[in-house]
Write a protein that holds these residues in place. Structure first.
Motif, PDB file in Angstrom:
ATOM      1  N   GLY A 106      37.746 -14.208  77.080  1.00 45.39           N
ATOM      2  CA  GLY A 106      38.788 -15.548  76.776  1.00 45.39           C
ATOM      3  C   GLY A 106      40.014 -14.693  76.025  1.00 45.39           C
ATOM      4  N   LEU A 107      39.817 -14.033  75.255  1.00 41.49           N
ATOM      5  CA  LEU A 107      40.958 -13.491  74.304  1.00 41.49           C
ATOM      6  C   LEU A 107      41.856 -12.788  75.537  1.00 41.49           C
ATOM      7  CD1 LEU A 107      39.230 -11.961  71.427  1.00 41.49           C
ATOM      8  CD2 LEU A 107      40.774 -13.989  71.285  1.00 41.49           C
ATOM      9  N   GLY A 108      41.487 -12.023  76.424  1.00 48.12           N
ATOM     10  CA  GLY A 108      42.284 -11.212  77.275  1.00 48.12           C
ATOM     11  C   GLY A 108      42.944 -10.106  76.594  1.00 48.12           C
ATOM     12  N   GLN A 109      44.287 -10.094  76.651  1.00 45.96           N
ATOM     13  CA  GLN A 109      44.947  -9.120  75.734  1.00 45.96           C
ATOM     14  C   GLN A 109      45.460  -9.628  74.687  1.00 45.96           C
ATOM     15  OE1 GLN A 109      45.374  -6.020  77.321  1.00 45.96           O
ATOM     16  NE2 GLN A 109      44.115  -7.041  78.825  1.00 45.96           N
ATOM     17  N   TRP A 110      45.244 -10.824  74.095  1.00 48.78           N
ATOM     18  CA  TRP A 110      45.352 -11.280  72.820  1.00 48.78           C
ATOM     19  C   TRP A 110      44.530 -10.482  71.505  1.00 48.78           C
ATOM     20  CZ3 TRP A 110      46.095 -17.122  72.829  1.00 48.78           C
ATOM     21  CH2 TRP A 110      47.062 -17.640  73.651  1.00 48.78           C
TER      22      TRP A 110
END
Length: 201
Positions: free
Chosen positions: A138-142
């Protein structure tokens, strides 16, 4: 910023709360150090073990430091039952509350890299590793999702106190009214926000 996560309660206790606390690691460390210095606390900081006055002091330090939190909660008697008339499992509820709390934070981060630190104490490591992977997706690259031993994480211990505070209110414990009064200014200022879960998909 880092989002520190911890839960309190469970279906057998009447409610479960999950707090996602946003603080810098430096701020979490300073709050924890100051709290211990003033109160003389030894051992792990847990909401179930501190007095009302100590709780008020910790939350005051959190508020003064600019800390913010989303707390997702579910009350057993308000949860929708499964088709067979059963309630969701403890793990399913935990995962749903985690997703709700983190989900409320992500749109507010503005794409800034944000790490999520989750207490590793409630379930088997293999189960929690799967939970961590879902959050990472859900965070991905964040940012980066990780598990932490609460005894070694200032932020997770602060999250525990906040989760426990809302748990006391949810189950209407003997301390609920006093804890409500402590939290009222932070709820009014939206430093702490709550989201109720009534159905687990």
């Amino acid at each position: 910023m880092t989002i520190y996560c911890d839960e309190s309660g469970g279906l057998n206790a009447g409610a479960m709360t999950f707090s996602a606390v946003m603080l810098t690691p430096e701020a979490a460390s300073k709050i924890h150090e100051r709290f211990r210095g003033v109160t003389g606390l030894r051992g792990e900081l847990k909401g179930s073990r501190i007095s009302i006055v100590e709780r008020a002091y910790l939350l005051e330090l959190f508020d003064r430091a600019g800390g913010r939190a989303w707390v997702a909660f579910a009350e057993r008697d308000k949860l929708s039952q499964n088709p067979g008339g059963t309630l969701p499992s403890d793990l399913a509820l935990y995962a749903a509350l985690l997703n709700l709390a983190i989900g409320r934070w992500l749109p507010e981060t503005g794409g800034v890299c944000t790490d999520v630190v989750i207490d590793d104490g409630r379930y088997d490591p293999k189960i929690l590793a799967h939970v961590r992977e879902e959050i990472q997706a859900g965070l991905g690259q964040w940012g980066r999702a990780s598990l932490a031993d609460s005894r070694r994480s200032d932020g997770v211990q602060i999250a525990d106190v906040i989760a426990n505070s809302l748990f006391n209110i949810a189950v209407r414990s003997q301390r609920a009214n006093r804890i409500q009064r402590i939290l009222d200014p932070m709820l009014a200022s939206r430093a702490i926000r709550v989201a109720e879960l009534t159905q687990v998909d």
